[in-house]
Design an enzyme around this catalytic site. Structure first.
Site, PDB file in Angstrom:
ATOM      1  N   GLU A 154       0.836  -1.218   0.000  1.00 28.97           N
ATOM      2  CA  GLU A 154       0.000   0.000   0.000  1.00 28.97           C
ATOM      3  C   GLU A 154       0.855   1.246   0.000  1.00 28.97           C
ATOM      4  OE1 GLU A 154      -2.305   3.395   1.759  1.00 28.97           O
ATOM      5  OE2 GLU A 154      -0.440   2.453   2.428  1.00 28.97           O
ATOM      6  N   ASP A 209      -7.677   1.979   7.726  1.00 25.58           N
ATOM      7  CA  ASP A 209      -6.326   2.536   7.718  1.00 25.58           C
ATOM      8  C   ASP A 209      -6.252   3.556   8.843  1.00 25.58           C
ATOM      9  OD1 ASP A 209      -3.692   3.195   6.964  1.00 25.58           O
ATOM     10  OD2 ASP A 209      -4.182   3.083   4.830  1.00 25.58           O
ATOM     11  N   HIS A 228       3.836   8.195   9.901  1.00 25.70           N
ATOM     12  CA  HIS A 228       5.071   8.011   9.136  1.00 25.70           C
ATOM     13  C   HIS A 228       6.305   8.492   9.906  1.00 25.70           C
ATOM     14  CE1 HIS A 228       3.525   7.226   4.790  1.00 25.70           C
ATOM     15  NE2 HIS A 228       2.814   6.582   5.707  1.00 25.70           N
TER      16      HIS A 228
END
Length: 361
Positions: free
Chosen positions: A220, A243, A330
């Site tokens: 992904e 998600d 992230h």
């Protein structure tokens, strides 16, 4: 007498063992073997069928009493680094797998996945003391950073690693406070956990009408690639993607631009062109019936999730998107609230049980 303070490691979090195993697995995009093994161990024996497709996505199927087919998707890959060059002195130069913040890469311990096993390395760059005032203001480019594995030469390094080996940060799961936990790769091991845990709970109860396929998608982070082939194989009548989504309850988050979302506020349900309105409304109804608090997010474009690929698969799939609120996406230390994650699982189960034989959106 001066009182000394004892510094202790935060206590082990009360996270589900399944989730903890997924987070411990190292699975950068395209190198998801360890995470697949966790899914297989936990889910295969409880599903009516289990398979891994050509792109490495796991498909766990639970048969129902009839149609429709519901696809639940959460991706099992994470950010990583890939070795591109080894210098004469044995330092490893790398590029990014997925969207990294370059300012956070240096000074990290990493695990490198090699043919001979996992080896430890440290990401390095020129020390701040050796920089000019101008250089200190700059974020280093990838070619200005490296991984140090303690090798003294190129030959020694290449005895241990190979060009194309991948690496991930070593930051593991810890408690932060209360139900808040921190780890690398909640994006999206938490989503992969949620869709598979929902299937396991459905298995324990009365057989639902819908055929449910929990898909742990691959790749992904580099373009929703696994979801493309998985959606074609499953050919679902309706799909829910799980998600992570940005929690904006921290400093320097402009709610006028990004909306207001908080940890502990419940699942984030997206509305917009990528989302089928009927699926969204059903999610809201299921949440209300189950007394699950939800937060609503508007997204005017195809979302940056597997939903964008699944929606346009074959002749189109009515798709919904359920977000797990998360801070510091992230980065090596992402934060979620375990209560939000549990609410997501409950919402998926409620949605699956709400579907009636032959229902279409």
């Amino acid at each position: 007498m001066t009182k000394t303070t004892s510094f202790e490691t935060p206590p082990n979090p009360k996270a589900p063992a399944f989730l903890a195993e997924l987070l411990a697995a190292r699975s950068p995009s395209g190198y998801e073997t360890e995470a697949r093994e966790v899914i297989k161990k936990r889910v295969a024996k409880n599903a009516d069928s289990f398979e891994v497709d050509a792109l490495g996505s796991c498909h766990a199927t639970l048969e129902g009493t009839g149609a429709p087919t519901l696809m639940l998707a959460g991706h099992l890959d994470e950010l990583g680094l890939i070795i591109k060059h080894v210098s004469d002195k044995g330092y490893l130069y790398f590029d990014a797998i997925g969207g990294h913040d370059r300012s956070m890469i240096s000074g990290r311990r990493v695990d490198i996945l090699t043919r001979k096993g996992v080896i430890r390395g440290v990401t390095g760059k020129r020390a701040i003391h050796l920089m000019s005032p101008e250089d200190r203001k700059k974020v280093p480019e990838f070619h200005q950073m490296w991984i140090d594995i303690g090798a003294k030469s190129k030959e020694e390094a290449l005895e241990r690693v190979t060009i194309g080996d991948a690496a991930v940060y070593t930051h593991g799961l810890e408690s932060l406070h209360g139900s808040l936990v921190v780890s690398r790769a909640f994006d999206d091991k938490s989503g992969a956990y949620a869709v598979n845990e929902a299937l396991l709970r459905l298995k324990k109860g009365k057989k639902q009408a819908s055929k449910v396929v929990a898909v742990s998608t691959s790749q992904e982070e580099i373009g929703t690639r696994g979801a493309i082939s998985s959606a074609y194989l499953v050919n679902p009548d309706v799909a829910l993607v799980v998600d992570v989504s940005h929690a904006t309850d921290h400093p320097d988050a402009d709610h006028r631009k990004y909306g207001s979302f908080e940890l502990g506020g419940g699942p984030i349900l997206t509305r917009g062109p990528n989302i089928h309105p009927g699926v969204f409304e059903r999610l809201v109804q299921c949440a209300e019936k189950s007394k699950i608090a939800v937060q609503i997010e508007a997204d005017p474009r195809p979302t940056g999730t597997d939903a964008r690929a699944i929606q346009v698969a074959r002749d189109g799939v009515p798709t919904g998107l359920v977000g797990i609120p998360l801070r510091y996406m992230h980065t090596p230390s992402e934060v979620i609230d375990l209560n939000d994650l549990e609410a997501v699982v409950q919402l998926l189960v409620a949605f699956a049980r709400s579907l009636r034989k032959g229902e279409r959106f």
